[in-house]
Design a protein around this motif. Sequence first.
Motif, PDB file in Angstrom:
ATOM      1  N   HIS A   1       0.861  -1.182   0.000  1.00 39.02           N
ATOM      2  CA  HIS A   1       0.000   0.000   0.000  1.00 39.02           C
ATOM      3  C   HIS A   1       0.900   1.237   0.000  1.00 39.02           C
ATOM      4  O   HIS A   1       2.093   1.151   0.348  1.00 39.02           O
ATOM      5  N   LEU A   2       0.358   2.360  -0.403  1.00 40.95           N
ATOM      6  CA  LEU A   2       1.140   3.591  -0.419  1.00 40.95           C
ATOM      7  C   LEU A   2       1.626   3.900   0.990  1.00 40.95           C
ATOM      8  O   LEU A   2       0.872   3.768   1.953  1.00 40.95           O
ATOM      9  N   GLY A   3       2.867   4.277   1.105  1.00 37.60           N
ATOM     10  CA  GLY A   3       3.455   4.589   2.398  1.00 37.60           C
ATOM     11  C   GLY A   3       4.074   3.400   3.109  1.00 37.60           C
ATOM     12  O   GLY A   3       4.704   3.561   4.157  1.00 37.60           O
ATOM     13  N   ALA A   4       3.903   2.195   2.558  1.00 40.22           N
ATOM     14  CA  ALA A   4       4.471   0.988   3.186  1.00 40.22           C
ATOM     15  C   ALA A   4       5.991   1.049   3.136  1.00 40.22           C
ATOM     16  O   ALA A   4       6.579   1.520   2.166  1.00 40.22           O
ATOM     17  N   ARG A   5       6.637   0.555   4.191  1.00 39.89           N
ATOM     18  CA  ARG A   5       8.090   0.437   4.220  1.00 39.89           C
ATOM     19  C   ARG A   5       8.464  -0.934   3.679  1.00 39.89           C
ATOM     20  O   ARG A   5       7.903  -1.949   4.098  1.00 39.89           O
ATOM     21  N   VAL A   6       9.387  -0.955   2.727  1.00 40.95           N
ATOM     22  CA  VAL A   6       9.812  -2.196   2.093  1.00 40.95           C
ATOM     23  C   VAL A   6      11.330  -2.218   1.975  1.00 40.95           C
ATOM     24  O   VAL A   6      11.997  -1.194   2.141  1.00 40.95           O
ATOM     25  N   LYS A   7      11.859  -3.410   1.683  1.00 41.04           N
ATOM     26  CA  LYS A   7      13.288  -3.537   1.419  1.00 41.04           C
ATOM     27  C   LYS A   7      13.479  -4.485   0.242  1.00 41.04           C
ATOM     28  O   LYS A   7      12.606  -5.295  -0.072  1.00 41.04           O
TER      29      LYS A   7
ATOM     30  N   THR B   1      17.037  -6.183  -2.333  1.00 47.35           N
ATOM     31  CA  THR B   1      18.478  -6.252  -2.575  1.00 47.35           C
ATOM     32  C   THR B   1      18.758  -5.690  -3.964  1.00 47.35           C
ATOM     33  O   THR B   1      18.197  -6.151  -4.956  1.00 47.35           O
ATOM     34  N   SER B   2      19.617  -4.701  -4.017  1.00 47.71           N
ATOM     35  CA  SER B   2      19.956  -4.037  -5.268  1.00 47.71           C
ATOM     36  C   SER B   2      20.727  -4.965  -6.196  1.00 47.71           C
ATOM     37  O   SER B   2      21.639  -5.672  -5.766  1.00 47.71           O
ATOM     38  N   SER B   3      20.367  -4.928  -7.462  1.00 52.66           N
ATOM     39  CA  SER B   3      21.110  -5.713  -8.458  1.00 52.66           C
ATOM     40  C   SER B   3      22.364  -4.963  -8.907  1.00 52.66           C
ATOM     41  O   SER B   3      23.167  -5.487  -9.662  1.00 52.66           O
ATOM     42  N   LYS B   4      22.516  -3.721  -8.433  1.00 50.37           N
ATOM     43  CA  LYS B   4      23.655  -2.898  -8.830  1.00 50.37           C
ATOM     44  C   LYS B   4      24.771  -2.916  -7.785  1.00 50.37           C
ATOM     45  O   LYS B   4      25.666  -2.085  -7.815  1.00 50.37           O
ATOM     46  N   GLY B   5      24.679  -3.871  -6.840  1.00 48.34           N
ATOM     47  CA  GLY B   5      25.739  -4.023  -5.857  1.00 48.34           C
ATOM     48  C   GLY B   5      25.658  -3.083  -4.677  1.00 48.34           C
ATOM     49  O   GLY B   5      26.622  -2.924  -3.943  1.00 48.34           O
ATOM     50  N   TRP B   6      24.521  -2.434  -4.472  1.00 48.11           N
ATOM     51  CA  TRP B   6      24.366  -1.506  -3.355  1.00 48.11           C
ATOM     52  C   TRP B   6      23.936  -2.211  -2.089  1.00 48.11           C
ATOM     53  O   TRP B   6      23.746  -1.597  -1.057  1.00 48.11           O
ATOM     54  N   GLY B   7      23.727  -3.518  -2.156  1.00 51.02           N
ATOM     55  CA  GLY B   7      23.285  -4.273  -0.990  1.00 51.02           C
ATOM     56  C   GLY B   7      21.790  -4.123  -0.761  1.00 51.02           C
ATOM     57  O   GLY B   7      21.026  -3.882  -1.684  1.00 51.02           O
ATOM     58  N   GLU B   8      21.385  -4.237   0.496  1.00 49.75           N
ATOM     59  CA  GLU B   8      19.965  -4.147   0.834  1.00 49.75           C
ATOM     60  C   GLU B   8      19.560  -2.682   0.973  1.00 49.75           C
ATOM     61  O   GLU B   8      20.225  -1.905   1.651  1.00 49.75           O
ATOM     62  N   ILE B   9      18.447  -2.333   0.332  1.00 54.01           N
ATOM     63  CA  ILE B   9      17.962  -0.951   0.331  1.00 54.01           C
ATOM     64  C   ILE B   9      16.550  -0.936   0.905  1.00 54.01           C
ATOM     65  O   ILE B   9      15.729  -1.792   0.579  1.00 54.01           O
ATOM     66  N   GLU B  10      16.279   0.048   1.741  1.00 53.42           N
ATOM     67  CA  GLU B  10      14.946   0.238   2.296  1.00 53.42           C
ATOM     68  C   GLU B  10      14.337   1.488   1.700  1.00 53.42           C
ATOM     69  O   GLU B  10      15.039   2.452   1.393  1.00 53.42           O
ATOM     70  N   GLY B  11      13.018   1.464   1.529  1.00 52.47           N
ATOM     71  CA  GLY B  11      12.340   2.626   0.977  1.00 52.47           C
ATOM     72  C   GLY B  11      10.867   2.628   1.313  1.00 52.47           C
ATOM     73  O   GLY B  11      10.344   1.707   1.946  1.00 52.47           O
ATOM     74  N   THR B  12      10.190   3.677   0.868  1.00 52.46           N
ATOM     75  CA  THR B  12       8.761   3.864   1.082  1.00 52.46           C
ATOM     76  C   THR B  12       8.052   3.810  -0.266  1.00 52.46           C
ATOM     77  O   THR B  12       8.480   4.446  -1.226  1.00 52.46           O
ATOM     78  N   VAL B  13       6.949   3.073  -0.323  1.00 52.11           N
ATOM     79  CA  VAL B  13       6.170   2.939  -1.554  1.00 52.11           C
ATOM     80  C   VAL B  13       5.492   4.278  -1.857  1.00 52.11           C
ATOM     81  O   VAL B  13       4.772   4.823  -1.018  1.00 52.11           O
ATOM     82  N   THR B  14       5.734   4.802  -3.068  1.00 48.66           N
ATOM     83  CA  THR B  14       5.101   6.054  -3.477  1.00 48.66           C
ATOM     84  C   THR B  14       4.072   5.850  -4.585  1.00 48.66           C
ATOM     85  O   THR B  14       3.190   6.678  -4.760  1.00 48.66           O
ATOM     86  N   LYS B  15       4.195   4.748  -5.333  1.00 49.89           N
ATOM     87  CA  LYS B  15       3.236   4.458  -6.404  1.00 49.89           C
ATOM     88  C   LYS B  15       3.278   2.975  -6.708  1.00 49.89           C
ATOM     89  O   LYS B  15       4.348   2.372  -6.727  1.00 49.89           O
ATOM     90  N   ILE B  16       2.105   2.395  -6.951  1.00 46.46           N
ATOM     91  CA  ILE B  16       2.021   0.980  -7.296  1.00 46.46           C
ATOM     92  C   ILE B  16       1.474   0.858  -8.710  1.00 46.46           C
ATOM     93  O   ILE B  16       0.333   1.255  -8.985  1.00 46.46           O
ATOM     94  N   ASN B  17       2.308   0.355  -9.608  1.00 45.37           N
ATOM     95  CA  ASN B  17       1.902   0.111 -10.989  1.00 45.37           C
ATOM     96  C   ASN B  17       1.641  -1.381 -11.180  1.00 45.37           C
ATOM     97  O   ASN B  17       1.867  -2.186 -10.283  1.00 45.37           O
ATOM     98  N   LYS B  18       1.199  -1.746 -12.368  1.00 43.79           N
ATOM     99  CA  LYS B  18       0.902  -3.150 -12.653  1.00 43.79           C
ATOM    100  C   LYS B  18       2.152  -4.032 -12.589  1.00 43.79           C
ATOM    101  O   LYS B  18       2.119  -5.134 -12.055  1.00 43.79           O
ATOM    102  N   LYS B  19       3.279  -3.540 -13.143  1.00 45.54           N
ATOM    103  CA  LYS B  19       4.490  -4.356 -13.226  1.00 45.54           C
ATOM    104  C   LYS B  19       5.630  -3.868 -12.340  1.00 45.54           C
ATOM    105  O   LYS B  19       6.651  -4.538 -12.226  1.00 45.54           O
ATOM    106  N   SER B  20       5.487  -2.705 -11.729  1.00 46.20           N
ATOM    107  CA  SER B  20       6.566  -2.177 -10.896  1.00 46.20           C
ATOM    108  C   SER B  20       6.000  -1.319  -9.765  1.00 46.20           C
ATOM    109  O   SER B  20       4.859  -0.876  -9.820  1.00 46.20           O
ATOM    110  N   VAL B  21       6.834  -1.110  -8.760  1.00 45.22           N
ATOM    111  CA  VAL B  21       6.479  -0.274  -7.624  1.00 45.22           C
ATOM    112  C   VAL B  21       7.527   0.827  -7.530  1.00 45.22           C
ATOM    113  O   VAL B  21       8.730   0.553  -7.579  1.00 45.22           O
ATOM    114  N   LYS B  22       7.077   2.063  -7.420  1.00 40.31           N
ATOM    115  CA  LYS B  22       7.991   3.197  -7.281  1.00 40.31           C
ATOM    116  C   LYS B  22       8.293   3.395  -5.803  1.00 40.31           C
ATOM    117  O   LYS B  22       7.387   3.374  -4.962  1.00 40.31           O
TER     118      LYS B  22
END
Length: 91
Positions: A42-48, A50-71
Amino acid sequence: MTNINEIVSFIASCSDEERKSIVDALNTQRRVANEQATKELHLGARVKFTSSKGWGEIEGTVTKINKKSVKLDCGEQGKWSVSPALLTLIK
């Protein structure tokens, strides 16, 4: 579990029509996994994730939910667009 090399050999021996069926099955499985993962978000949810770019584990907040991706807004680590199936909800 079957060895990945055996799977690759099997796919190489398939006809074009059989390969198309395999691709369709994999795409369906991926779509279903994304749909199930999206239902938990849901919008505002905290998620984590693992970055495929070698940044390790990243945490963030959901700002938009699309059909195939989450911003996501990940603060100093920027804004990301991630497949829902790769996200873990932080409770």
